[in-house]
Design a protein around this motif. Sequence first.
Motif, short mmCIF file in Angstrom:
data_model
loop_
_atom_site.label_atom_id
_atom_site.label_comp_id
_atom_site.label_asym_id
_atom_site.label_seq_id
_atom_site.Cartn_x
_atom_site.Cartn_y
_atom_site.Cartn_z
N GLU A 60 16.90 -19.13 -39.67
CA GLU A 60 16.51 -19.55 -41.02
C GLU A 60 17.49 -20.59 -41.57
O GLU A 60 17.06 -21.54 -42.25
CB GLU A 60 16.46 -18.34 -41.95
N THR A 61 18.77 -20.43 -41.28
CA THR A 61 19.75 -21.41 -41.73
C THR A 61 19.51 -22.77 -41.07
O THR A 61 19.56 -23.82 -41.73
CB THR A 61 21.18 -20.93 -41.41
N THR A 62 19.23 -22.75 -39.77
CA THR A 62 18.95 -24.00 -39.06
C THR A 62 17.69 -24.67 -39.59
O THR A 62 17.65 -25.89 -39.80
CB THR A 62 18.80 -23.74 -37.55
N SER A 63 16.65 -23.86 -39.83
CA SER A 63 15.40 -24.43 -40.34
C SER A 63 15.59 -25.02 -41.73
O SER A 63 14.96 -26.03 -42.08
CB SER A 63 14.31 -23.35 -40.37
N ASN A 64 16.45 -24.41 -42.55
CA ASN A 64 16.72 -24.96 -43.88
C ASN A 64 17.50 -26.26 -43.80
O ASN A 64 17.28 -27.18 -44.61
CB ASN A 64 17.49 -23.94 -44.73
N PRO A 67 13.76 -6.21 -37.79
CA PRO A 67 14.63 -5.13 -37.27
C PRO A 67 16.11 -5.46 -37.45
O PRO A 67 16.49 -6.64 -37.45
CB PRO A 67 14.24 -5.04 -35.79
N GLY A 68 16.94 -4.43 -37.57
CA GLY A 68 18.36 -4.65 -37.79
C GLY A 68 19.04 -5.40 -36.66
O GLY A 68 20.00 -6.14 -36.88
N VAL A 69 18.56 -5.20 -35.43
CA VAL A 69 19.18 -5.87 -34.28
C VAL A 69 18.97 -7.39 -34.35
O VAL A 69 19.82 -8.17 -33.94
CB VAL A 69 18.61 -5.30 -32.97
N LEU A 70 17.81 -7.79 -34.87
CA LEU A 70 17.47 -9.21 -34.89
C LEU A 70 17.95 -9.93 -36.14
O LEU A 70 17.77 -11.15 -36.24
CB LEU A 70 15.95 -9.38 -34.77
N MET A 71 18.52 -9.22 -37.09
CA MET A 71 18.92 -9.85 -38.35
C MET A 71 19.92 -10.99 -38.17
O MET A 71 19.76 -12.06 -38.78
CB MET A 71 19.48 -8.80 -39.31
N PRO A 72 20.98 -10.84 -37.35
CA PRO A 72 21.91 -11.99 -37.17
C PRO A 72 21.22 -13.22 -36.60
O PRO A 72 21.51 -14.36 -37.01
CB PRO A 72 22.97 -11.44 -36.22
N PHE A 73 20.30 -13.01 -35.66
CA PHE A 73 19.59 -14.15 -35.07
C PHE A 73 18.65 -14.80 -36.09
O PHE A 73 18.51 -16.03 -36.13
CB PHE A 73 18.80 -13.69 -33.84
N MET A 74 18.00 -13.98 -36.92
CA MET A 74 17.10 -14.52 -37.93
C MET A 74 17.87 -15.33 -38.98
O MET A 74 17.37 -16.34 -39.47
CB MET A 74 16.33 -13.39 -38.61
N VAL A 75 19.08 -14.88 -39.31
CA VAL A 75 19.91 -15.65 -40.25
C VAL A 75 20.24 -17.03 -39.66
O VAL A 75 20.17 -18.05 -40.36
CB VAL A 75 21.19 -14.87 -40.59
N VAL A 118 21.17 -14.28 -54.89
CA VAL A 118 20.68 -13.09 -54.20
C VAL A 118 19.35 -13.38 -53.51
O VAL A 118 19.12 -12.97 -52.37
CB VAL A 118 20.53 -11.92 -55.20
N HIS A 119 18.49 -14.10 -54.20
CA HIS A 119 17.19 -14.45 -53.61
C HIS A 119 17.36 -15.35 -52.40
O HIS A 119 16.65 -15.20 -51.40
CB HIS A 119 16.32 -15.13 -54.66
N MET A 120 18.30 -16.30 -52.45
CA MET A 120 18.53 -17.20 -51.33
C MET A 120 19.09 -16.44 -50.13
O MET A 120 18.72 -16.73 -48.98
CB MET A 120 19.50 -18.31 -51.75
N LEU A 121 19.96 -15.47 -50.39
CA LEU A 121 20.48 -14.65 -49.29
C LEU A 121 19.39 -13.78 -48.69
O LEU A 121 19.31 -13.62 -47.47
CB LEU A 121 21.64 -13.79 -49.79
N ALA A 122 18.52 -13.22 -49.54
CA ALA A 122 17.43 -12.38 -49.05
C ALA A 122 16.41 -13.19 -48.28
O ALA A 122 15.75 -12.68 -47.37
CB ALA A 122 16.76 -11.67 -50.22
N HIS A 123 16.29 -14.47 -48.63
CA HIS A 123 15.31 -15.33 -47.96
C HIS A 123 15.71 -15.63 -46.52
O HIS A 123 14.87 -16.01 -45.70
CB HIS A 123 15.16 -16.63 -48.73
N LEU A 124 17.01 -15.46 -46.19
CA LEU A 124 17.47 -15.71 -44.82
C LEU A 124 17.00 -14.65 -43.84
O LEU A 124 17.00 -14.89 -42.63
CB LEU A 124 19.00 -15.80 -44.79
N VAL A 125 16.61 -13.48 -44.34
CA VAL A 125 16.13 -12.40 -43.48
C VAL A 125 14.72 -12.04 -43.92
O VAL A 125 14.53 -11.45 -44.99
CB VAL A 125 17.04 -11.16 -43.56
N PRO A 126 13.69 -12.39 -43.17
CA PRO A 126 12.31 -12.05 -43.54
C PRO A 126 12.12 -10.54 -43.65
O PRO A 126 12.80 -9.75 -42.97
CB PRO A 126 11.47 -12.65 -42.40
N GLN A 127 11.19 -10.16 -44.51
CA GLN A 127 10.94 -8.74 -44.73
C GLN A 127 10.37 -8.09 -43.47
O GLN A 127 9.51 -8.64 -42.81
CB GLN A 127 9.95 -8.57 -45.90
#
Length: 224
Positions: free
Chosen positions: A144-148, A133-141, A121-130
């Motif tokens: 974050e995945t690429t950076s990891n 905005p909801g519109v940017l969530m897919p891009f942030m995932v 759960v923490h790893m999934l939450a870490h993909l979307v910074p606190q």
Amino acid sequence: MTNLFSSFDPSTSMKLPLNWLSTTIGVLILPLTFWLIPSRLMMLWNKIINILHKEFKTLIGPMSKGSTLIFISLFSLIIYNNFLGLFPYIFTSTSHLVLTLSLALPLWLAFLLFGWMNNTVHMLAHLVPQGTPGVLMPFMVCIETTSNLIRPGTLAVRLAANMIAGHLLLTLLGNIGPVISVHYTSILFLIQILLLTLEGAVTIIQSYVFAILSTLYSSEVTYV
């Protein structure tokens, strides 16, 4: 160009990678730790280890449980090989991606597997910074995945590139010594001394950066 990069060639005249043996020379220094009366160098090294232990323990948090020894050993191995490469005619093993990737990739893979298996759960939450905005969530995932995924590559390339750059600059300036006049030889010698001092600082900084980033990556997966 062949002579320029010959110091980074792992093979020798017998076409065997015997230059990698320079990494194991540190084993000869181990008996010094068993002296009844430690030397000043050993006291200084113990003080450095204690400082690193306190800093790494603060970053990792209460879940460290001795894991700081891994990062202290990592720091010791890298700084030893970095300083060893400053001596003439000694192979710089940390300038090769074979060694740096061998250090970064297993650590990153172990942290990743531990995080997804124990703190999913923490790893999934870490993909979307606190506060994203909801519109940017897919891009942030995706970001974050690429950076990891590129973390081991950035760790390995950063260390190898910094070691190669300094050594190449010293080699280039050293090669122009025979072709310049005697009046400029003293200036070249002074520049070489300054560059060698800078390269010594780079060896310490890059060792610390590699160890501290590995510690930060581990703290992300062990934090609950």
